[in-house]
Each structure stands twice: as C-alpha cells, then as structure tokens.
Design a protein around this motif. Structure first.
Motif, PDB file in Angstrom:
ATOM      1  N   GLU A  83      27.611   4.845  18.782  1.00 51.22           N
ATOM      2  CA  GLU A  83      27.061   3.647  18.130  1.00 51.22           C
ATOM      3  C   GLU A  83      26.817   2.522  19.135  1.00 51.22           C
ATOM      4  O   GLU A  83      26.258   1.499  18.777  1.00 51.22           O
ATOM      5  CB  GLU A  83      28.045   3.134  17.064  1.00 51.22           C
ATOM      6  CG  GLU A  83      28.288   4.084  15.933  1.00 51.22           C
ATOM      7  CD  GLU A  83      27.587   3.671  14.661  1.00 51.22           C
ATOM      8  OE1 GLU A  83      27.824   2.567  14.153  1.00 51.22           O
ATOM      9  OE2 GLU A  83      26.781   4.478  14.176  1.00 51.22           O
ATOM     10  N   LEU A 119      32.337   8.953  18.163  1.00 53.14           N
ATOM     11  CA  LEU A 119      31.178   8.581  17.339  1.00 53.14           C
ATOM     12  C   LEU A 119      30.895   7.087  17.454  1.00 53.14           C
ATOM     13  O   LEU A 119      29.730   6.666  17.457  1.00 53.14           O
ATOM     14  CB  LEU A 119      31.401   8.973  15.881  1.00 53.14           C
ATOM     15  CG  LEU A 119      31.652  10.449  15.583  1.00 53.14           C
ATOM     16  CD1 LEU A 119      31.674  10.678  14.075  1.00 53.14           C
ATOM     17  CD2 LEU A 119      30.646  11.358  16.244  1.00 53.14           C
ATOM     18  N   TYR A 175      27.374  13.305  14.318  1.00 54.88           N
ATOM     19  CA  TYR A 175      26.956  11.905  14.211  1.00 54.88           C
ATOM     20  C   TYR A 175      25.536  11.804  13.669  1.00 54.88           C
ATOM     21  O   TYR A 175      25.265  11.044  12.741  1.00 54.88           O
ATOM     22  CB  TYR A 175      27.052  11.240  15.588  1.00 54.88           C
ATOM     23  CG  TYR A 175      26.517   9.837  15.615  1.00 54.88           C
ATOM     24  CD1 TYR A 175      27.268   8.779  15.120  1.00 54.88           C
ATOM     25  CD2 TYR A 175      25.248   9.559  16.123  1.00 54.88           C
ATOM     26  CE1 TYR A 175      26.776   7.481  15.139  1.00 54.88           C
ATOM     27  CE2 TYR A 175      24.752   8.277  16.151  1.00 54.88           C
ATOM     28  CZ  TYR A 175      25.518   7.243  15.650  1.00 54.88           C
ATOM     29  OH  TYR A 175      25.022   5.963  15.656  1.00 54.88           O
TER      30      TYR A 175
END
Length: 151
Positions: free
Chosen positions: A110, A106, A80
């Motif tokens: 975020e 991932l 990432y």
C-alpha cells in the motif's frame, strides 16, 4: 471475478487504507461463522487440507520466514491484488506471527514504510503481530524489492 466484500463486522477483518478488506485467521481455531473467503493463503510448514474455496500455500515454519521469500512475495502480491474485489483470508496456525507478517507486507504494498506497516497491523489486527526480528526484516525485504514492494 467480483464478489461481495467482507462485512466490516466480521471478526479479524481489517480494512487497509486502500479500502481492501482482508481477514486474518488462526487455523487452529474454528472457522468463523458467516462469510467464507474466495481465496485463502495458508502460511504453514506443511500443506494444509484443501478448503472448499481456492487456496494458495506459502511454506513457512512457525516463528521463521517463508522457505522461498521471493515466491512468498509474489503470492502475497496476488492476494493483495485479488483483495480489491474478492474475500481474501490469510492464515497460519495461531493467526498472529506469520499472519501479522503477511498483513504487514500487504501494508507495504500500500506504500507504508515497513516500521509503520508493523505498527499499523499491531494496532488494527493483533498487538503481537510480527513476533520476531527476522519477520520484521522480511517486511523490509518486501519494501526493497523493486523499491515499491513489488517483487
């Protein structure tokens, strides 16, 4: 190291809300034409042959979970972080279940809620991503690690 990002029209490349582009892929299929990754993360039960670019391996049986979930989270965090300025590819045998699970992780990095992350990956990558219950549970574990998805 900064490289040219993935082209947005490259097959199986998704753009995360942060702008990071990641390619998901099935290793059973031919390598797509065009750009190659600078980093590949292989999610397989046996170490695959080394590609001509850098690669990391997460031991992970089909339809199951990573052998070492904490190490898998660290490796996915590396992917990432590097996707901010490199062409990162995440791949498993068929490019659906394990790859979708990793892409959902991932999304948790975020800041997405685990359920939203799975929904987002299914809408933007593959409709059958994250194939089994325990893969969804792994994504919840990612969210619970340090409260922010960081192992």
């Amino acid at each position: 190291m900064t490289t040219e990002p993935w082209n947005t029209d490259t097959p199986k490349v998704i753009t995360l809300p942060s702008g990071r582009r990641i390619r998901g892929r099935g290793l059973r299929y031919d390598m797509p034409e065009g750009q190659t990754p600078t980093l590949a993360v292989h999610l397989t039960d046996h170490r695959p042959p080394a590609p001509p670019w850098e690669s990391l391996w997460i031991p992970w049986r089909d339809f199951w979970l990573p052998t070492d979930p904490a190490e898998a989270m660290r490796t996915l965090r590396t992917a990432y972080d590097r996707a901010a300025d490199e062409r990162v590819e995440i791949c498993c045998g068929g490019g659906v279940g394990r790859t979708g699970t990793a892409l959902s992780a991932l999304c948790v990095f975020e800041g997405m809620d685990p359920k939203e992350a799975v929904k987002w990956v299914r809408q933007n990558y593959h409709s059958r991503a994250v194939e089994v219950f325990w893969q969804r549970r792994f994504i919840r574990q990612v969210a619970g690690a340090n409260g922010s998805g960081q192992p």
